[in-house]
Design an enzyme around this catalytic site. Structure first.
Site, PDB file in Angstrom:
ATOM      1  N   CYS A 163      -3.829   5.452  -2.954  1.00  0.00           N
ATOM      2  CA  CYS A 163      -5.013   6.311  -2.813  1.00  0.00           C
ATOM      3  C   CYS A 163      -4.867   7.476  -3.785  1.00  0.00           C
ATOM      4  CB  CYS A 163      -5.201   6.764  -1.369  1.00  0.00           C
ATOM      5  SG  CYS A 163      -3.754   7.522  -0.642  1.00  0.00           S
ATOM      6  N   ASP A 222       0.896  -1.165   0.000  1.00  0.00           N
ATOM      7  CA  ASP A 222       0.000   0.000   0.000  1.00  0.00           C
ATOM      8  C   ASP A 222       0.933   1.213   0.000  1.00  0.00           C
ATOM      9  OD1 ASP A 222      -2.506   1.344   0.275  1.00  0.00           O
ATOM     10  OD2 ASP A 222      -2.105   1.621   2.408  1.00  0.00           O
TER      11      ASP A 222
HETATM   12  C1  LIG Z   1      -0.293   4.964   2.168  1.00  0.00           C
HETATM   13  S1  LIG Z   1       0.657   4.915   3.630  1.00  0.00           S
HETATM   14  C2  LIG Z   1       0.282   3.322   4.267  1.00  0.00           C
HETATM   15  C3  LIG Z   1      -1.019   3.251   5.000  1.00  0.00           C
HETATM   16  C4  LIG Z   1      -1.201   1.944   5.738  1.00  0.00           C
HETATM   17  N1  LIG Z   1      -1.077   0.811   4.841  1.00  0.00           N
HETATM   18  C5  LIG Z   1      -2.536   1.854   6.460  1.00  0.00           C
HETATM   19  O1  LIG Z   1      -3.487   1.260   5.921  1.00  0.00           O
HETATM   20  O2  LIG Z   1      -2.657   2.380   7.584  1.00  0.00           O
HETATM   21  C6  LIG Z   1       2.267   4.698   3.024  1.00  0.00           C
HETATM   22  C7  LIG Z   1       3.317   4.393   4.082  1.00  0.00           C
HETATM   23  O3  LIG Z   1       4.535   4.087   3.403  1.00  0.00           O
HETATM   24  C8  LIG Z   1       5.607   4.473   4.216  1.00  0.00           C
HETATM   25  N2  LIG Z   1       6.795   4.534   3.358  1.00  0.00           N
HETATM   26  C9  LIG Z   1       7.198   5.526   2.531  1.00  0.00           C
HETATM   27  N3  LIG Z   1       8.313   5.153   1.882  1.00  0.00           N
HETATM   28  C10 LIG Z   1       8.611   3.900   2.299  1.00  0.00           C
HETATM   29  C11 LIG Z   1       9.661   2.968   2.015  1.00  0.00           C
HETATM   30  N4  LIG Z   1      10.613   3.265   1.125  1.00  0.00           N
HETATM   31  N5  LIG Z   1       9.680   1.799   2.669  1.00  0.00           N
HETATM   32  C12 LIG Z   1       8.703   1.478   3.572  1.00  0.00           C
HETATM   33  N6  LIG Z   1       7.694   2.324   3.876  1.00  0.00           N
HETATM   34  C13 LIG Z   1       7.659   3.505   3.245  1.00  0.00           C
HETATM   35  C14 LIG Z   1       5.157   5.784   4.816  1.00  0.00           C
HETATM   36  O4  LIG Z   1       5.854   6.054   6.030  1.00  0.00           O
HETATM   37  C15 LIG Z   1       3.658   5.551   5.020  1.00  0.00           C
HETATM   38  O5  LIG Z   1       3.431   5.160   6.348  1.00  0.00           O
END
Ligand SMILES: C[S@@+](CC[C@H](N)C(=O)[O-])C[C@H]1O[C@@H](n2cnc3c(N)ncnc32)[C@H](O)[C@@H]1O
Length: 475
Positions: A227, A174
């Site tokens: 999203c 996600d």
């Molecule tokens: C769309 S949100 C996820 C929402 C979550 N799946 C939920 O339903 O509550 C995207 C997430 O990806 C994380 N993120 C961004 N870059 C990333 C990376 N390179 N590796 C892992 N996580 C990452 C962000 O910190 C953020 O929390």
């Protein structure tokens, strides 16, 4: 479309641009789902309210009214999770079976992790990974509030998540995105987008999707979700992975079908670019279709032959809890009630309360596992609030029952009267406080009044309780 220029790029993709724009300018309804692990069928409490169900999922609800005491109580005891309706669909696509091992690569703040964990029940394991330790902190709060014992958290950059020897049954990516579909909740999100930021995100999304496929066992599935409406971040990313020359494991795109929810098929082209014909199996949720946010969903299956020699590892049962260990003795649990869990020494302050089959791959550096268990720093080891809420209804002693009318006082950390109580064998005054068979937290029994001093935390599940109670009173 003039008022929201970023959205005008999508006008040819929707049947009615005016309906799309109108929906985007309205606030979002409040939605969420019931925690299936807290169904508590024998309980007469709390009374249900005017919550509408969702056509596509019996566990979803929509509420029109503002915060009420009943909603607050359900939230504090982990019975409900607030989540935007379209975002709830991603986990719905996963064919989750008891005992499976599932990876959530971008997990924080953790709503999808919570959906996966509760669908597994007290079985299996979820590895919830996020690059941001601060955001993982919110996820740890959700784990405690809901009493999730089968989640282990890690803090890797998902692009470099260690590929374990025993691969996962399902992986969800996600991914971070431009979040255009959340504009009903966060209107300013649209003004923050720019082409350079989109390009940066597309590179990250592509690498994360590639790693998601690499971590999935052949035959297992991958959910790729965002999203955002942007085809470049959705079909374009899947196409890049399909086209990649770097030895991507083979996969196929499966149809996304959610009976009861209106969706649009994925695109086979955008501007000058064409996409694989099977991209129509993906789904886009536009806000005007179901009065939700915007979302994109792809369900992939890794193809190829499974390595049978590796599938048995790490699912052996570990030693479950013994009721003879203090303070299990204090609360006089039945041995069989504790079989699903173990008590794991993890830090100097708290032990962890962990499902017996929650065994993360040894290759991973784990940030936390299971939920907060025993507090070792008090005068004597005692339950955390999370543990009291989780298993307090099973305690045969060291409990107290309060009246529903006393709930506000309990949440506000005040003294309340009891209907009934049973002290522990060693006259320890700390007891599990219950109401109608539901565990609320901890309290301290006071004599001779036979009253309870509430020990409920001031902040729980990210809520400042006194502020919320004030809001309810002012309604
Ligand atoms: C769309 S949100 C996820 C929402 C979550 N799946 C939920 O339903 O509550 C995207 C997430 O990806 C994380 N993120 C961004 N870059 C990333 C990376 N390179 N590796 C892992 N996580 C990452 C962000 O910190 C953020 O929390």
């Amino acid at each position: 479309m003039e008022s929201q220029p970023i959205l005008s790029r999508y006008q040819d993709l929707v049947t009615s641009p005016a309906d799309f724009l109108n929906a985007c300018s309205r606030p979002l309804p409040t939605t969420g789902w019931y925690n299936p692990c807290k169904a508590n069928p024998g309980s007469s409490f709390p009374t249900d309210l005017n919550r509408k169900s969702m056509a596509w999922t019996p566990s979803g609800f929509k509420i029109d009214e503002a915060l009420t005491e009943s909603i607050l109580t359900d939230f504090l005891t982990g019975k409900i999770v607030f989540q935007e309706e379209s975002a709830m669909t991603a986990v719905h696509l996963m064919d989750i079976r008891p005992g499976q091992r599932i990876l959530d690569l971008c997990a924080a703040p953790g709503n999808k992790t919570a959906q996966i964990s509760t669908r597994l029940g007290e079985t299996g394991m979820v590895v919830a990974n996020d690059i941001s330790k601060a955001r993982l902190g919110v996820l740890h709060g959700t784990i405690d509030r809901l009493g999730l014992t089968n989640v282990a958290t890690t803090a890797y950059d998902a692009r470099h998540f260690p590929i374990p020897q025993v691969l996962f049954d399902h992986v969800i990516a996600d991914v971070p995105c431009t979040c255009e579909g959340t504009s009903r909740k966060h209107p300013r999100i649209l003004s923050r987008n720019n082409p350079d930021e989109r390009k940066r995100l597309i590179r990250i999304q592509t690498e994360i999707l590639l790693r998601a496929i690499e971590c999935t066992r052949p035959g297992g599935t991958i959910v790729y979700s965002t999203c955002t409406y942007a085809p470049e971040e959705n079909e374009g990313v899947i196409q890049s992975v399909l086209d990649s020359k770097f030895g991507v494991p083979s996969f196929e795109i499966l149809p996304v079908k959610i009976p009861g929810l209106t969706t649009s098929p994925g695109l086979t082209g955008w501007n000058e670019q064409s996409f694989d014909a099977s991209m129509v199996r993906c789904a886009r949720i536009w806000p005007h279709q179901n009065d939700t946010g915007g979302f994109f969903l792809a369900l992939l299956r890794r193809t190829g032959k499974p390595d049978e020699s590796l599938t048995e590892a790490s699912t052996s049962r570990l030693t479950p809890l013994s009721p003879g260990e203090w303070p299990w003795k204090l609360h006089a649990f039945n041995e069989e009630d504790l079989l699903p869990w173990r008590n794991l020494a993890f830090s100097k302050k708290y032990n962890r309360f962990v499902g017996v089959n929650c065994v993360p791959p040894t290759e991973l550096r784990v940030q936390s596992i299971g939920m907060t268990g025993l507090n070792l720093k008090s005068d004597h080891p005692k339950f955390s609030t999370a543990l009291a809420i989780k298993i307090g209804h099973l305690a045969q002693s060291a409990w107290a029952e309060i009246r529903p009318e006393s709930l506000f006082d309990f949440w506000e950390r005040k003294r309340t009267s009891t209907i009934d109580f049973k002290v522990g064998p060693e006259d320890v005054k700390t007891v599990v406080v219950r109401c109608g068979g539901v565990s609320l937290g901890l309290g301290s029994l006071q004599f001779p009044e036979k009253e309870i001093d509430s020990r409920f935390p001031k902040v729980w599940g990210g809520l400042q309780i006194s502020e919320r109670l004030q809001q309810i009173r002012e309604l």
